[in-house]
Enzyme design. Structure first.
Site, PDB file in Angstrom:
ATOM      1  N   ASP A   1      -7.787   1.559   4.361  1.00  0.00           N
ATOM      2  CA  ASP A   1      -8.414   2.876   4.377  1.00  0.00           C
ATOM      3  C   ASP A   1      -9.288   3.071   3.136  1.00  0.00           C
ATOM      4  OD1 ASP A   1      -8.491   5.641   5.577  1.00  0.00           O
ATOM      5  OD2 ASP A   1      -7.645   6.160   3.629  1.00  0.00           O
TER       6      ASP A   1
ATOM      7  N   GLU B   1      -0.636 -16.560   1.260  1.00  0.00           N
ATOM      8  CA  GLU B   1       0.720 -17.073   1.022  1.00  0.00           C
ATOM      9  C   GLU B   1       1.481 -17.260   2.331  1.00  0.00           C
ATOM     10  OE1 GLU B   1       1.302 -14.625  -3.212  1.00  0.00           O
ATOM     11  OE2 GLU B   1       2.596 -14.203  -1.486  1.00  0.00           O
TER      12      GLU B   1
END
Length: 576
Positions: free
Chosen positions: A222, A272
């Protein structure tokens, strides 16, 4: 007719499991208005879980879940109290895990909203800041300034918030005296974070890992262009600053170059995981600067809102599509397409409204797009007191279905908003006393607000709250919802719902390389392009029937006459 190819760079070599997002169909759920499982009038996470079979049958690839975090709902959940929990009115973390598992079992990915520009004023950090003295580490997580004037009673600048009124709010110090001011680019209940503070940066990395560890596949960011800010000791007046969508990244708090250092760190976290988590930026910026948000080293995707703001016009659509495919080429990202979301007037209504000059009060950026943050659609003002006869519902819906079918044929990701598969129009007649959007209250008579696209969905015509809840709905539903309820459309093979289902399933079958060829037609109001595997999309944007190209029709957004023509406001998919 002639054929012109749109050149495409070869995308990054990713496995199908890694690049699922490149051409995904993503369905946005505004959880408080989707489905209520416990009868309190507010949609919740178990309500979403109960509707997973509906979502699977719809044929989407992913769900984008708007904020579900603890919140006072000062801005529809975008005022977040706790980034690593669930609003108890919407469920629990266990409910979240159950919903995630149900979606994944149905083959649907999950994207969640992350709100990094500001917290709520009930966040534990902000409460700590209010209880701490000026200059303390607690206040440094936010943006506090002394006021102007001999007693500090004037705000630090004349800046206006997106929702109207001053962008600064004065606090009361712990000793009870009037004190400093804090910056809030949105509602006063949404204090802006200080992203120069390392603790803020580290905490959001923890939040990203928290949700990724729970199985979240991606994040919608956002106000992605609003995090980093450069605030000199003497703040300039608003009139002295460049436009919100500056080409040069020189605005003090919108789209600064330093924001990409943050997203480079986020990308390290996303990578990751196997597969890497994806992200898409909500960044209302100059088109020339959008590509950096979508770079492989950053978030990977960025919304383009060009079709959302375009008129229903063949030239506007073609130029927007061409520009955004070229923009995606520049980064190796995929394009994103969207017509409706929780911030804008639903596109059947936009396309059905009478044209009229925009009043001066309807402020837009110099690029003609809604104000930064995506808070308002450029035509939203038309709904404030607009007579019902100015809205041609049938024409608006026909154009919306034609535009959506065209959009679903494009290479890239398609973002859909809950209820558009039912052909819902904007709800325009919500009484003032029942509205919830801060934009309405901060700009009376100017901004109608966004409640009209957030009204709870109609599931069943014959039940309380049209099947949304056993008791009622937190925003009033109009009586015409009884004609568009999902269970009625299930039984109608020509319904909007069944058109979306057919289109989304066909899209999964037909998708190939991210390539597009324009087919030049004699009529400039006809937009025709081909995708790999011989799949064509043809749209008549004009007001007269046109000859339908030869071929096998796979799907049409409207009825095709027997005379071999394509009616106005109609799209067909075909093979040739």
């Amino acid at each position: 007719m002639t054929v012109s190819s749109h050149p495409r760079q070869k995308p990054r070599q990713l496995s199908p499991a890694h690049d699922w997002w490149r051409q995904a169909s993503v369905y946005q759920i505004y959880p408080r208005s989707f489905h209520d499982s416990n009868g309190d009038g507010l949609g919740d996470l178990p309500g979403i879980t109960a509707k997973v079979p509906y979502l699977r049958k719809l044929g989407i690839d992913a769900v984008w879940l708007s904020p579900f975090y603890p919140s006072a709902l000062a801005d529809g959940g975008y005022d977040v109290d706790d980034y690593r929990n669930v609003d108890p009115r919407l469920g629990t973390l266990a409910d979240f895990d159950e919903m995630t598992a149900a979606l994944h079992e149905a083959g649907i990915k999950l994207i969640v909203d992350i709100v990094p520009n500001h917290s709520s004023d009930r966040h534990e950090w902000f409460r700590e800041a209010l209880a701490s003295p000026a200059g303390s580490p607690a206040r440094d997580r936010y943006i506090f300034r002394d006021g102007l004037g001999p007693d500090g009673s004037e705000p630090p600048s004349d800046w206006q918030s997106i929702f109207g009124g001053s962008a600064w709010e004065r606090i009361t110090e712990p000793d009870g005296t009037p004190g400093q001011w804090y910056l809030h680019l949105f509602a006063k209940e949404q204090p802006d974070f200080n992203w120069d503070n390392q603790e803020v940066r580290e905490d959001f990395l923890t939040t990203l890992r928290f949700w990724a560890d729970r199985g979240v596949d991606g994040f919608r960011v956002d106000v992605a262009h609003g995090l980093t800010k450069h605030l000199p000791e003497t703040l300039p007046a608003e009139i002295e600053m460049p436009g919100m969508a500056s080409e040069h990244g020189q605005h003090l708090f919108w789209d600064r170059d330093e924001v990409h250092d943050i997203y480079a760190q986020w990308r390290q976290v996303f990578n990751e995981y196997d597969p890497p988590r994806m992200a898409v930026a909500e960044a209302w910026v100059h088109p020339s600067r959008r590509a950096r948000y979508a770079s492989p080293e950053g978030l990977g995707q960025a919304f383009n809102f060009d079709l959302l703001t375009a008129d229903f016009d063949a030239a506007d659509f073609r130029s927007s599509i061409t520009r955004n495919l070229a923009e995606a080429d520049a980064t190796g990202a995929s394009s994103t397409w969207v017509f409706s979301n929780h911030d804008v007037v639903r596109h059947p209504t936009r396309y059905g409204l009478s044209a009229a000059p925009v009043p001066e009060a309807a402020a837009e950026t110099e690029t003609g797009t809604p104000m930064a943050g995506g808070a308002h659609d450029g035509k939203a003002w038309l709904l404030a007191g607009a007579p019902e006869h100015e809205l041609d519902r049938d024409l608006g819906l026909a154009r919306a279905k034609a535009a959506t079918l065209l959009m679903l044929a494009l290479p890239g990701s398609a973002y859909l908003y809950q209820g558009e598969e039912l052909g819902l129009h904007e709800v325009t007649d919500i009484p003032d006393g029942q509205r919830q959007d801060p934009a309405f209250f901060r700009n009376p008579g100017v901004d109608i607000g966004r409640d009209g696209c957030r009204v709870p969905l109609p599931w069943d015509a014959d039940h309380t709250a049209f099947g949304f809840s056993e008791t009622g709905a937190h925003l009033p539903q109009p009586q015409w919802f009884s004609k568009v309820a999902a269970e009625l459309q299930e039984r109608n093979p020509r319904s909007t719902l069944n058109l979306y289902r057919k289109a989304l399933w066909l899209r999964q079958i037909l998708q190939g390389p991210e390539e597009l060829q324009w087919i030049e037609e004699d009529d400039p109001q006809v937009l025709h392009f081909a995708r790999p595997q011989g799949w064509h999309s043809v749209t008549n944007f004009g007001d007269k029937p046109v000859p339908l190209p030869a071929g096998l029709v796979l799907l049409s957004s409207g009825v095709l006459p027997q005379d071999g023509t394509l009616r106005p406001a109609t799209t067909v998919w075909m093979t040739r």
